[in-house]
Design a protein around this motif. Structure first.
Motif, PDB file in Angstrom:
ATOM      1  N   MET A  57      81.279  20.545  56.012  1.00 22.58           N
ATOM      2  CA  MET A  57      81.100  21.494  57.113  1.00 22.58           C
ATOM      3  C   MET A  57      82.430  21.976  57.680  1.00 22.58           C
ATOM      4  O   MET A  57      82.464  22.897  58.502  1.00 22.58           O
ATOM      5  CB  MET A  57      80.269  20.846  58.226  1.00 22.58           C
ATOM      6  N   GLY A  58      83.514  21.348  57.269  1.00 24.07           N
ATOM      7  CA  GLY A  58      84.834  21.749  57.749  1.00 24.07           C
ATOM      8  C   GLY A  58      85.286  21.059  59.010  1.00 24.07           C
ATOM      9  O   GLY A  58      86.293  21.450  59.615  1.00 24.07           O
ATOM     10  N   PHE A  59      84.591  19.999  59.429  1.00 20.75           N
ATOM     11  CA  PHE A  59      84.913  19.321  60.681  1.00 20.75           C
ATOM     12  C   PHE A  59      86.100  18.363  60.587  1.00 20.75           C
ATOM     13  O   PHE A  59      86.606  17.914  61.605  1.00 20.75           O
ATOM     14  CB  PHE A  59      83.693  18.549  61.200  1.00 20.75           C
ATOM     15  N   MET A  60      86.541  18.035  59.384  1.00 16.56           N
ATOM     16  CA  MET A  60      87.583  17.021  59.244  1.00 16.56           C
ATOM     17  C   MET A  60      89.001  17.586  59.207  1.00 16.56           C
ATOM     18  O   MET A  60      89.978  16.843  59.319  1.00 16.56           O
ATOM     19  CB  MET A  60      87.336  16.174  57.988  1.00 16.56           C
ATOM     20  N   GLY A  61      89.114  18.904  59.058  1.00 10.93           N
ATOM     21  CA  GLY A  61      90.437  19.538  59.052  1.00 10.93           C
ATOM     22  C   GLY A  61      90.382  20.902  59.708  1.00 10.93           C
ATOM     23  O   GLY A  61      90.874  21.890  59.172  1.00 10.93           O
ATOM     24  N   TYR A  68      96.123  24.663  52.944  1.00  7.57           N
ATOM     25  CA  TYR A  68      96.017  23.229  52.668  1.00  7.57           C
ATOM     26  C   TYR A  68      94.566  22.741  52.748  1.00  7.57           C
ATOM     27  O   TYR A  68      94.313  21.556  52.893  1.00  7.57           O
ATOM     28  CB  TYR A  68      96.889  22.442  53.648  1.00  7.57           C
ATOM     29  N   GLY A  69      93.630  23.666  52.684  1.00  7.66           N
ATOM     30  CA  GLY A  69      92.220  23.295  52.626  1.00  7.66           C
ATOM     31  C   GLY A  69      91.523  23.205  53.955  1.00  7.66           C
ATOM     32  O   GLY A  69      90.354  22.804  54.012  1.00  7.66           O
ATOM     33  N   ARG A 122      93.658  16.865  50.763  1.00  9.21           N
ATOM     34  CA  ARG A 122      92.476  15.995  50.585  1.00  9.21           C
ATOM     35  C   ARG A 122      91.931  15.507  51.930  1.00  9.21           C
ATOM     36  O   ARG A 122      90.726  15.343  52.092  1.00  9.21           O
ATOM     37  CB  ARG A 122      92.843  14.811  49.702  1.00  9.21           C
ATOM     38  N   LEU A 123      92.821  15.304  52.885  1.00  8.87           N
ATOM     39  CA  LEU A 123      92.391  14.887  54.216  1.00  8.87           C
ATOM     40  C   LEU A 123      91.651  16.004  54.938  1.00  8.87           C
ATOM     41  O   LEU A 123      90.652  15.766  55.628  1.00  8.87           O
ATOM     42  CB  LEU A 123      93.603  14.457  55.052  1.00  8.87           C
TER      43      LEU A 123
END
Length: 388
Positions: A57-61, A68-69, A122-123
């Motif tokens: 969902m895109g909540f981690m970055g 960078y993702g 990756r993070l």
């Protein structure tokens, strides 16, 4: 909802993208996190599939550059998402906050291009989770007293020591570890090293049995002669303490948003319960005592929201946000503790049982007054900023 803009004025409108972020985060929290949240708290286990979905969902970055993702979003959008997630599951939001505010932000702001390509990409997508390792048995509020050491061996460091209270300590694949290299330089001799899980000499201690945010895994991490390549140092020699303090300033916005969400979640449940629960032939909302409680709750939550969004906006506009972040964290955490306690009171006996969620929110609220700097530390930060 209000977003503070210039020092001389206010803009009480969120942008379309920010409103979309709120809707997406709210829908995800209700559809994916709410089912099983009580069981995860009881069993002290967070579902890795949910972590994966949060990444998708895109909540981690959220604030990481798209190259960078990441989502390339502003801090206000990030605070909104943390708020909505926290209304339902503070364990999920603290994992999200640490990965975004402390790990990803620190790497993007201060890391080398090689480090960003190797770890940040990756993070940011949630493929792996990060941990921020500053606290120690004798270095909590006094972060300058780092007993973990990183001995310079030429082409690598030899890392030894213990870190305490590490969020995602067992789940994380990558850790940002603060360690003392030059004791004679005191805090100017501290370095930040990227340490990969599975390195020889790196071990994870037992999981802490906590009062709240129980589905988030919190562990001690031990390092015994862990070899860390020189290229895994972030910034110049001795930059670690400055990195840690800079990162924590932004991290306080994330925790302030978490506290705000916990308070708002408890308030929403209390308001709904007050309209459904009847006594003496009337909904308890008709009683002035309950109305006053809810009015106070709503007012304090709105005040906290303004402080949180202001700090986020200050950061987005490149302003000095040290004071505004500390104020937001101090006030929002106090509001979370007060509102959740009142929510339990409004629920009466039902508030004391897990089924109604508010007892968990009350337990979760307490940690917001402690981590990312205790309330007492926030007051020190604010006081120092007042006389600059």
């Amino acid at each position: 909802m209000a977003v503070l803009t210039e020092r001389t004025g206010l803009d009480f409108n969120l942008g379309e993208e920010q409103e979309a972020v709120r809707e997406a985060a709210r829908d995800f929290a209700q559809s994916e996190l709410l089912p099983g949240v009580i069981e995860r708290d009881t069993e002290q286990k967070f579902d890795k599939d949910l972590l994966r979905k949060m990444g998708e969902m895109g909540f981690m970055g959220m604030m990481v550059s798209p190259e960078y993702g990441g989502g390339g979003m502003d801090t206000v959008s990030y605070a909104i998402a943390v708020e909505e997630i926290s209304k339902v599951d503070a364990s999920a939001s603290v994992i999200m906050s640490v990965n975004n505010s402390l790990v990803c932000w620190g790497l993007e702001a201060f890391g080398s291009e090689e480090q960003k390509q190797k770890y940040l990409t990756r993070l940011a997508t949630g493929e792996i989770i990060g941990a921020f390792c500053l606290s120690e048995p004798e270095a909590g509020s006094d972060a300058t007293s780092q007993h973990t050491t990183a001995q310079d061996m030429g082409d690598h460091y030899l890392l030894n020591g213990t870190k305490n209270w590490i969020t995602s300590g067992n789940t994380a694949s990558v850790c940002l570890v603060m360690a003392q290299t030059n004791p004679e330089e005191k805090h100017r001799g501290i370095n930040c090293l990227i340490v990969e899980k599975g390195s020889d000499g790196f071990s994870v201690g037992r999981k802490e049995d906590k009062m709240g945010i129980r589905a988030s895994d919190t562990h001690s991490l031990m390092f015994s002669d862990v070899k860390v390549p020189k290229e895994n140092r972030i910034g110049d020699d001795g930059f670690g303490f400055k990195l840690a303090m800079s990162t924590l300033n932004g991290g306080r916005i994330g925790i302030a948003a978490q506290a705000l969400g916990i308070a708002a979640g408890a308030y929403e449940r209390a308001l709904q319960y007050a309209q459904e629960r009847t006594t003496f032939g009337h909904p308890i909302f008709d009683h002035q005592a309950i109305q006053f409680k809810l009015a106070d709750m709503a007012t304090r939550i709105e005040a906290a929201r303004l402080l949180v969004y202001k700090a986020a906006k200050d950061k987005d506009e490149g302003k000095d946000y040290v004071k505004s972040a500390a104020m937001a964290k101090l006030y929002a955490s106090d509001v979370a503790m007060w509102v959740t306690t009142e929510a339990v009171q409004i629920h009466g006996g039902y508030g004391y049982v897990k089924e109604y969620h508010v007892e968990r929110l009350m337990r979760d609220a307490k940690i917001t007054q402690i981590y990312e700097g205790t309330s007492e530390i926030q007051k020190l930060v604010i006081a120092r900023e007042l006389i600059k």
